[in-house]
Design a protein around this motif. Structure first.
Motif, PDB file in Angstrom:
ATOM      1  N   LYS A   1       0.816  -1.220   0.000  1.00  0.00           N
ATOM      2  CA  LYS A   1       0.000   0.000   0.000  1.00  0.00           C
ATOM      3  C   LYS A   1       0.846   1.265   0.000  1.00  0.00           C
ATOM      4  O   LYS A   1       0.346   2.342  -0.282  1.00  0.00           O
ATOM      5  N   SER A   2       2.112   1.128   0.326  1.00  0.00           N
ATOM      6  CA  SER A   2       3.005   2.285   0.421  1.00  0.00           C
ATOM      7  C   SER A   2       3.938   2.332  -0.793  1.00  0.00           C
ATOM      8  O   SER A   2       4.828   1.497  -0.939  1.00  0.00           O
ATOM      9  N   GLU A   3       3.739   3.315  -1.616  1.00  0.00           N
ATOM     10  CA  GLU A   3       4.593   3.500  -2.801  1.00  0.00           C
ATOM     11  C   GLU A   3       6.057   3.605  -2.381  1.00  0.00           C
ATOM     12  O   GLU A   3       6.942   3.042  -3.020  1.00  0.00           O
ATOM     13  N   ARG A   4       6.312   4.330  -1.305  1.00  0.00           N
ATOM     14  CA  ARG A   4       7.686   4.532  -0.825  1.00  0.00           C
ATOM     15  C   ARG A   4       8.326   3.215  -0.399  1.00  0.00           C
ATOM     16  O   ARG A   4       9.437   2.893  -0.819  1.00  0.00           O
ATOM     17  N   LEU A   5       7.620   2.441   0.426  1.00  0.00           N
ATOM     18  CA  LEU A   5       8.177   1.168   0.891  1.00  0.00           C
ATOM     19  C   LEU A   5       8.389   0.185  -0.256  1.00  0.00           C
ATOM     20  O   LEU A   5       9.436  -0.457  -0.356  1.00  0.00           O
ATOM     21  N   LEU A   6       7.393   0.069  -1.114  1.00  0.00           N
ATOM     22  CA  LEU A   6       7.502  -0.845  -2.249  1.00  0.00           C
ATOM     23  C   LEU A   6       8.669  -0.452  -3.150  1.00  0.00           C
ATOM     24  O   LEU A   6       9.457  -1.300  -3.562  1.00  0.00           O
ATOM     25  N   ASN A   7       8.807   0.836  -3.423  1.00  0.00           N
ATOM     26  CA  ASN A   7       9.929   1.300  -4.251  1.00  0.00           C
ATOM     27  C   ASN A   7      11.273   1.043  -3.586  1.00  0.00           C
ATOM     28  O   ASN A   7      12.250   0.735  -4.274  1.00  0.00           O
ATOM     29  N   ASN A   8      11.327   1.176  -2.264  1.00  0.00           N
ATOM     30  CA  ASN A   8      12.585   0.883  -1.564  1.00  0.00           C
ATOM     31  C   ASN A   8      12.976  -0.583  -1.709  1.00  0.00           C
ATOM     32  O   ASN A   8      14.148  -0.895  -1.944  1.00  0.00           O
ATOM     33  N   TYR A   9      12.019  -1.489  -1.578  1.00  0.00           N
ATOM     34  CA  TYR A   9      12.311  -2.912  -1.782  1.00  0.00           C
ATOM     35  C   TYR A   9      12.759  -3.153  -3.221  1.00  0.00           C
ATOM     36  O   TYR A   9      13.736  -3.858  -3.475  1.00  0.00           O
ATOM     37  N   PHE A  10      12.039  -2.563  -4.157  1.00  0.00           N
ATOM     38  CA  PHE A  10      12.362  -2.729  -5.568  1.00  0.00           C
ATOM     39  C   PHE A  10      13.777  -2.233  -5.874  1.00  0.00           C
ATOM     40  O   PHE A  10      14.567  -2.921  -6.522  1.00  0.00           O
ATOM     41  N   LYS A  11      14.105  -1.037  -5.392  1.00  0.00           N
ATOM     42  CA  LYS A  11      15.435  -0.476  -5.634  1.00  0.00           C
ATOM     43  C   LYS A  11      16.522  -1.365  -5.046  1.00  0.00           C
ATOM     44  O   LYS A  11      17.584  -1.544  -5.647  1.00  0.00           O
ATOM     45  N   CYS A  12      16.273  -1.914  -3.875  1.00  0.00           N
ATOM     46  CA  CYS A  12      17.229  -2.833  -3.267  1.00  0.00           C
ATOM     47  C   CYS A  12      17.437  -4.047  -4.162  1.00  0.00           C
ATOM     48  O   CYS A  12      18.562  -4.411  -4.481  1.00  0.00           O
ATOM     49  N   LEU A  13      16.336  -4.675  -4.566  1.00  0.00           N
ATOM     50  CA  LEU A  13      16.432  -5.884  -5.397  1.00  0.00           C
ATOM     51  C   LEU A  13      17.116  -5.620  -6.733  1.00  0.00           C
ATOM     52  O   LEU A  13      17.775  -6.497  -7.290  1.00  0.00           O
TER      53      LEU A  13
ATOM     54  N   TYR B   1       0.133  -8.753  -6.778  1.00  0.00           N
ATOM     55  CA  TYR B   1      -0.018  -7.299  -6.741  1.00  0.00           C
ATOM     56  C   TYR B   1       0.865  -6.622  -7.791  1.00  0.00           C
ATOM     57  O   TYR B   1       0.410  -5.747  -8.538  1.00  0.00           O
ATOM     58  N   ILE B   2       2.129  -7.027  -7.848  1.00  0.00           N
ATOM     59  CA  ILE B   2       3.060  -6.372  -8.775  1.00  0.00           C
ATOM     60  C   ILE B   2       2.666  -6.639 -10.224  1.00  0.00           C
ATOM     61  O   ILE B   2       2.691  -5.735 -11.054  1.00  0.00           O
ATOM     62  N   VAL B   3       2.282  -7.868 -10.537  1.00  0.00           N
ATOM     63  CA  VAL B   3       1.876  -8.186 -11.905  1.00  0.00           C
ATOM     64  C   VAL B   3       0.667  -7.347 -12.311  1.00  0.00           C
ATOM     65  O   VAL B   3       0.620  -6.798 -13.409  1.00  0.00           O
ATOM     66  N   LYS B   4      -0.307  -7.229 -11.421  1.00  0.00           N
ATOM     67  CA  LYS B   4      -1.549  -6.517 -11.750  1.00  0.00           C
ATOM     68  C   LYS B   4      -1.430  -4.993 -11.680  1.00  0.00           C
ATOM     69  O   LYS B   4      -2.119  -4.294 -12.414  1.00  0.00           O
ATOM     70  N   ASN B   5      -0.560  -4.489 -10.795  1.00  0.00           N
ATOM     71  CA  ASN B   5      -0.537  -3.051 -10.543  1.00  0.00           C
ATOM     72  C   ASN B   5       0.767  -2.337 -10.898  1.00  0.00           C
ATOM     73  O   ASN B   5       0.778  -1.110 -10.999  1.00  0.00           O
ATOM     74  N   LYS B   6       1.833  -3.088 -11.026  1.00  0.00           N
ATOM     75  CA  LYS B   6       3.156  -2.496 -11.274  1.00  0.00           C
ATOM     76  C   LYS B   6       3.883  -3.311 -12.338  1.00  0.00           C
ATOM     77  O   LYS B   6       4.986  -3.805 -12.130  1.00  0.00           O
ATOM     78  N   ASN B   7       3.254  -3.432 -13.499  1.00  0.00           N
ATOM     79  CA  ASN B   7       3.796  -4.324 -14.520  1.00  0.00           C
ATOM     80  C   ASN B   7       5.200  -3.945 -14.975  1.00  0.00           C
ATOM     81  O   ASN B   7       6.016  -4.830 -15.244  1.00  0.00           O
ATOM     82  N   GLU B   8       5.505  -2.660 -15.029  1.00  0.00           N
ATOM     83  CA  GLU B   8       6.853  -2.244 -15.407  1.00  0.00           C
ATOM     84  C   GLU B   8       7.875  -2.780 -14.403  1.00  0.00           C
ATOM     85  O   GLU B   8       8.942  -3.262 -14.776  1.00  0.00           O
ATOM     86  N   MET B   9       7.524  -2.677 -13.148  1.00  0.00           N
ATOM     87  CA  MET B   9       8.377  -3.186 -12.075  1.00  0.00           C
ATOM     88  C   MET B   9       8.550  -4.701 -12.240  1.00  0.00           C
ATOM     89  O   MET B   9       9.659  -5.233 -12.124  1.00  0.00           O
ATOM     90  N   TRP B  10       7.454  -5.398 -12.506  1.00  0.00           N
ATOM     91  CA  TRP B  10       7.484  -6.847 -12.702  1.00  0.00           C
ATOM     92  C   TRP B  10       8.434  -7.211 -13.844  1.00  0.00           C
ATOM     93  O   TRP B  10       9.261  -8.113 -13.717  1.00  0.00           O
ATOM     94  N   GLN B  11       8.317  -6.497 -14.960  1.00  0.00           N
ATOM     95  CA  GLN B  11       9.153  -6.797 -16.120  1.00  0.00           C
ATOM     96  C   GLN B  11      10.635  -6.590 -15.802  1.00  0.00           C
ATOM     97  O   GLN B  11      11.482  -7.375 -16.239  1.00  0.00           O
ATOM     98  N   GLU B  12      10.947  -5.557 -15.041  1.00  0.00           N
ATOM     99  CA  GLU B  12      12.342  -5.328 -14.660  1.00  0.00           C
ATOM    100  C   GLU B  12      12.864  -6.430 -13.737  1.00  0.00           C
ATOM    101  O   GLU B  12      13.994  -6.888 -13.886  1.00  0.00           O
ATOM    102  N   LEU B  13      12.032  -6.846 -12.785  1.00  0.00           N
ATOM    103  CA  LEU B  13      12.440  -7.930 -11.887  1.00  0.00           C
ATOM    104  C   LEU B  13      12.662  -9.223 -12.660  1.00  0.00           C
ATOM    105  O   LEU B  13      13.654  -9.924 -12.441  1.00  0.00           O
ATOM    106  N   VAL B  14      11.753  -9.534 -13.569  1.00  0.00           N
ATOM    107  CA  VAL B  14      11.900 -10.738 -14.399  1.00  0.00           C
ATOM    108  C   VAL B  14      13.169 -10.630 -15.235  1.00  0.00           C
ATOM    109  O   VAL B  14      13.925 -11.601 -15.360  1.00  0.00           O
ATOM    110  N   GLY B  15      13.424  -9.443 -15.800  1.00  0.00           N
ATOM    111  CA  GLY B  15      14.625  -9.244 -16.604  1.00  0.00           C
ATOM    112  C   GLY B  15      15.900  -9.498 -15.822  1.00  0.00           C
ATOM    113  O   GLY B  15      16.870 -10.033 -16.359  1.00  0.00           O
TER     114      GLY B  15
END
Length: 130
Positions: free
Chosen positions: A37-49, A91-105
């Protein structure tokens, strides 16, 4: 050494090995819904990964175990880990597809794991092709 002592030692070794066979439960109390639910927290996890930002201890642990979890079909995951992973992926597949594609990449550039997990994802109601 008595037979009973040998059995006890073998039993203790098996217990200690099987305890090490699962990923840490230290972070089982993480509130995944709060992160999603938190854009900031989710982005922090994403940036770390994605090696683009600092990692919290929890994100660092996730980053450390993720390649092994993918390779071993999450063999060391607890049921809670699997439930949390399904929720995050959905959640990421349905709501943050760009993020999903980068993680898969980054974590599955050849599509090896996507192919392995697609049937399970569909059964769980997650369309990972999105």
């Amino acid at each position: 050494m008595q037979f009973k002592s040998v059995i006890l030692i073998v039993g203790l070794v098996i217990i200690s090995i099987s305890a090490e066979e699962q990923y840490t439960s230290r972070f089982d109390t993480i509130n995944v819904d709060e992160i999603l639910k938190s854009e900031r927290l989710l982005n922090n996890y994403f940036k770390c990964l994605m090696d683009r930002g600092r990692c919290t201890p929890e994100a660092s642990e996730l980053k450390k175990v993720l390649p092994d979890a993918l390779e071993t079909d999450c063999m060391k995951c607890t049921n809670l880990h699997k439930k949390m992973a399904r929720k995050v992926i959905d959640y990421i597949v349905k709501n943050k597809n760009e993020m999903w594609q980068e993680l898969v990449g980054k974590y599955d550039p050849k599509g090896t794991y996507r192919t392995k997990f697609e049937k399970d994802a569909v059964a769980a109601g997650i369309n990972i092709q999105a």
